[in-house]
Design a protein around this motif. Structure first.
Motif, PDB file in Angstrom:
ATOM      1  N   CYS A  20      55.228  36.751  60.922  1.00 45.60           N
ATOM      2  CA  CYS A  20      53.968  36.727  60.768  1.00 45.60           C
ATOM      3  C   CYS A  20      53.210  37.380  62.039  1.00 45.60           C
ATOM      4  O   CYS A  20      53.883  37.280  63.031  1.00 45.60           O
ATOM      5  CB  CYS A  20      53.593  35.240  60.781  1.00 45.60           C
ATOM      6  N   GLN A  21      51.923  38.028  61.664  1.00 45.94           N
ATOM      7  CA  GLN A  21      51.513  38.861  62.901  1.00 45.94           C
ATOM      8  C   GLN A  21      50.820  37.766  63.621  1.00 45.94           C
ATOM      9  O   GLN A  21      50.577  38.211  65.015  1.00 45.94           O
ATOM     10  CB  GLN A  21      50.200  39.628  62.343  1.00 45.94           C
ATOM     11  N   THR A  22      50.768  36.381  63.730  1.00 42.94           N
ATOM     12  CA  THR A  22      49.875  35.615  64.344  1.00 42.94           C
ATOM     13  C   THR A  22      50.607  34.296  64.867  1.00 42.94           C
ATOM     14  O   THR A  22      50.245  33.730  65.963  1.00 42.94           O
ATOM     15  CB  THR A  22      48.713  35.345  63.949  1.00 42.94           C
ATOM     16  N   GLY A  56      51.607  33.896  57.615  1.00 41.18           N
ATOM     17  CA  GLY A  56      52.023  32.547  57.336  1.00 41.18           C
ATOM     18  C   GLY A  56      53.405  32.656  57.076  1.00 41.18           C
ATOM     19  O   GLY A  56      54.041  31.534  56.586  1.00 41.18           O
ATOM     20  N   VAL A  57      53.973  33.656  56.901  1.00 43.28           N
ATOM     21  CA  VAL A  57      55.597  33.810  56.465  1.00 43.28           C
ATOM     22  C   VAL A  57      56.388  33.081  57.444  1.00 43.28           C
ATOM     23  O   VAL A  57      56.018  33.409  58.796  1.00 43.28           O
ATOM     24  CB  VAL A  57      55.906  35.066  55.817  1.00 43.28           C
ATOM     25  N   GLN A  58      57.556  32.368  57.410  1.00 42.49           N
ATOM     26  CA  GLN A  58      58.465  32.137  58.416  1.00 42.49           C
ATOM     27  C   GLN A  58      59.298  33.417  58.497  1.00 42.49           C
ATOM     28  O   GLN A  58      59.755  34.090  58.049  1.00 42.49           O
ATOM     29  CB  GLN A  58      59.261  30.961  57.762  1.00 42.49           C
TER      30      GLN A  58
END
Length: 93
Positions: A20-22, A56-58
């Protein structure tokens, strides 16, 4: 770790890194990409190392081997150095 060149054997066919970027859970993976990816790619110029960013990805690391076998490890809340260790472990598998 950064000074040591990691060469992949012929049994390993591809690495995919999802992050995830954030999110805070992916911070170590983002640090890995900033600090270690170029050296790893320079050591293995023709080897496919895929970086996949999605909100939002793990964070996960996927390794594809001969005969289509895959392994997956979670990179959640790991530091950049720990990401390298996970790559080394999957490369030796």
């Amino acid at each position: 770790m950064a000074s040591r060149a990691l060469k992949f054997g012929s049994h390993l066919k591809e690495l995919r890194i999802h992050l995830c970027q954030t999110s805070n859970a992916s911070k170590g993976v983002r640090d890995f990409v900033e600090n270690y990816y170029v050296g790893l790619k320079n050591s293995n110029p023709k080897f496919p190392i895929l970086i996949r960013e999605c909100s939002g990805v793990q964070p996960r690391l996927y390794a594809r081997y001969e005969f289509g076998k895959e392994s997956c490890v979670s990179l959640t809340n790991l530091k950049a150095e720990d990401v390298i260790k996970q790559i080394e472990q999957l490369a030796q598998k």
